[in-house]
Design a protein around this motif. Structure first.
Motif, short mmCIF file in Angstrom:
data_model
loop_
_atom_site.label_atom_id
_atom_site.label_comp_id
_atom_site.label_asym_id
_atom_site.label_seq_id
_atom_site.Cartn_x
_atom_site.Cartn_y
_atom_site.Cartn_z
N VAL A 252 -3.72 1.10 2.83
CA VAL A 252 -3.10 0.58 1.37
C VAL A 252 -2.35 -0.73 1.06
O VAL A 252 -1.58 -0.10 2.03
CB VAL A 252 -3.13 1.58 0.49
N ASP A 253 -2.11 -1.13 1.08
CA ASP A 253 -1.34 -2.60 0.36
C ASP A 253 -1.19 -3.24 -0.99
O ASP A 253 -1.77 -3.75 -1.44
CB ASP A 253 -1.75 -3.39 0.96
N PHE A 254 0.31 -2.84 -1.33
CA PHE A 254 0.21 -3.06 -3.12
C PHE A 254 0.54 -4.50 -3.01
O PHE A 254 0.80 -5.05 -3.98
CB PHE A 254 1.11 -1.89 -3.63
N GLY A 255 0.61 -4.85 -1.85
CA GLY A 255 1.64 -6.57 -2.14
C GLY A 255 0.34 -7.36 -2.00
O GLY A 255 0.78 -8.41 -1.59
N ILE A 256 -1.17 -6.91 -1.65
CA ILE A 256 -1.93 -8.18 -1.87
C ILE A 256 -2.06 -8.13 -3.84
O ILE A 256 -2.51 -7.56 -4.23
CB ILE A 256 -3.24 -7.84 -1.48
N ALA A 257 -2.11 -9.59 -3.83
CA ALA A 257 -2.08 -10.47 -4.99
C ALA A 257 -3.10 -11.24 -5.16
O ALA A 257 -3.93 -11.33 -5.99
CB ALA A 257 -1.01 -10.61 -4.96
#
Length: 321
Positions: A252-257
């Motif tokens: 999980v990586d919330f830094g992908i935009a």
């Protein structure tokens, strides 16, 4: 007079062509077995198709020209927009969801460098007409399956833009877009400077910066502590449960935009070893482009695989054996 091939292009000799066709064939077999149908779009399109999607700034990256009818045209730089244009022109009455794939060459006018060419090949998939988590999970599983068929072991990162957009919903659209672009570029300094320059509220800045730093399989629960129990987190959790059912390893990586306004929810990227800094071989997510091109509000999800980067890894592996 000797004439050389254009800069940023390649000639593929018989042995190289055979290797490329072999890998292409393996990936085609996978996507067809998953029930996807192949489509082909024109090599050149109206320039407006891409400026509508990406803004006027993209023109500097294009092989654009005025044809003999004084129409502004361009060689295609990617294939998602042409597929959406095809849907609006030809397929709106077709039963959905539509499951489509393509394998074609694309063109970008940029400085050639290792692993980047002015003519390159893209293998991609689009599912049109489904907003369900099942569709998102399926395209991710298909992408990993296609890479496995080529012998590529990738590091899958998954995020959800709806969660970031929830935080930014109080801002003007242009501010949201600029912040998303900076997050996409991993430009932490630029992001911090922009938030300072625009004098955003301290709690918004703190929440955003905390969220985009969250990674790992406990990131969803940490995100709940940061932003509360919003519906987008529940949707994302459902997607992850489906990926678990597929037996897929992910981070999980919330830094992908992915930095483009038309992405709406799930986003993912896959990285592979052996390519140095430019190691992303696949990227995609859920988006809504069809209404931009004159169609209805139709959700879509899909991905693109950089076939030349796949072949670069395959060549390295062949040299090692």
């Amino acid at each position: 007079m000797k004439i050389n091939r254009p800069r940023g292009t390649r000639d593929f000799l018989p042995e190289v062509t055979a290797r490329r066709r072999h890998v292409e064939g393996k990936m085609r077999d996978v996507v067809k077995n998953w029930g996807y149908s192949e489509i082909i779009t024109p090599t050149f399109e109206s320039l407006d198709l891409f400026t509508l999607k990406s803004g006027e700034g993209i023109i500097g990256e294009l092989y654009n020209f005025t044809d003999k009818g004084d129409r502004e045209m361009t060689l295609r730089p990617e294939l998602t927009a042409p597929v959406m244009r095809m849907y609006v022109n030809e397929m709106q009455a077709t039963q959905k969801p539509l499951k489509l794939f393509y394998f074609e060459n694309c063109f970008r006018y940029e400085r050639p460098q290792k692993g980047r060419f002015r003519e390159f090949w893209q293998f991609g998939v689009e599912v049109i007409g489904s907003s369900r988590s099942d569709a998102d999970a399926e395209v991710i599983a298909l992408a990993t399956n296609m890479l496995d068929s080529a012998g590529i072991k990738g590091d899958l990162h998954v995020g959800h833009l709806g969660i970031i957009r929830h935080i930014l919903s109080v801002l003007e659209t242009e501010q949201q877009s600029q912040i998303m672009r900076l997050v996409d570029k991993k430009d932490d300094t630029g992001l911090d400077d922009y938030l300072e320059q625009t004098n955003e509220p301290a709690d918004l800045r703190r929440t955003l910066l905390e969220l985009i730093c969250l990674t790992g399989n406990d990131a969803v629960e940490k995100a709940r502590d940061v932003i509360g129990n919003i519906s987008e987190l529940d949707t994302f959790k459902k997607l992850l449960t489906l990926l678990d059912a597929y037996g897929i390893d992910y981070n999980v990586d919330f830094g992908i935009a992915r930095g483009l306004d038309y992405y709406t929810g799930m986003v993912f990227e896959i990285y592979a070893e052996g390519l140095g800094a430019q190691n992303q071989v696949c990227g995609g997510g859920s988006y809504n482009l069809i209404k931009l091109f004159g169609g209805g509000d139709v959700p879509s999800t899909g991905f693109g695989i950089g076939f030349d980067r796949i072949m670069e890894i395959c060549e390295v592996k062949a040299d090692e054996t």
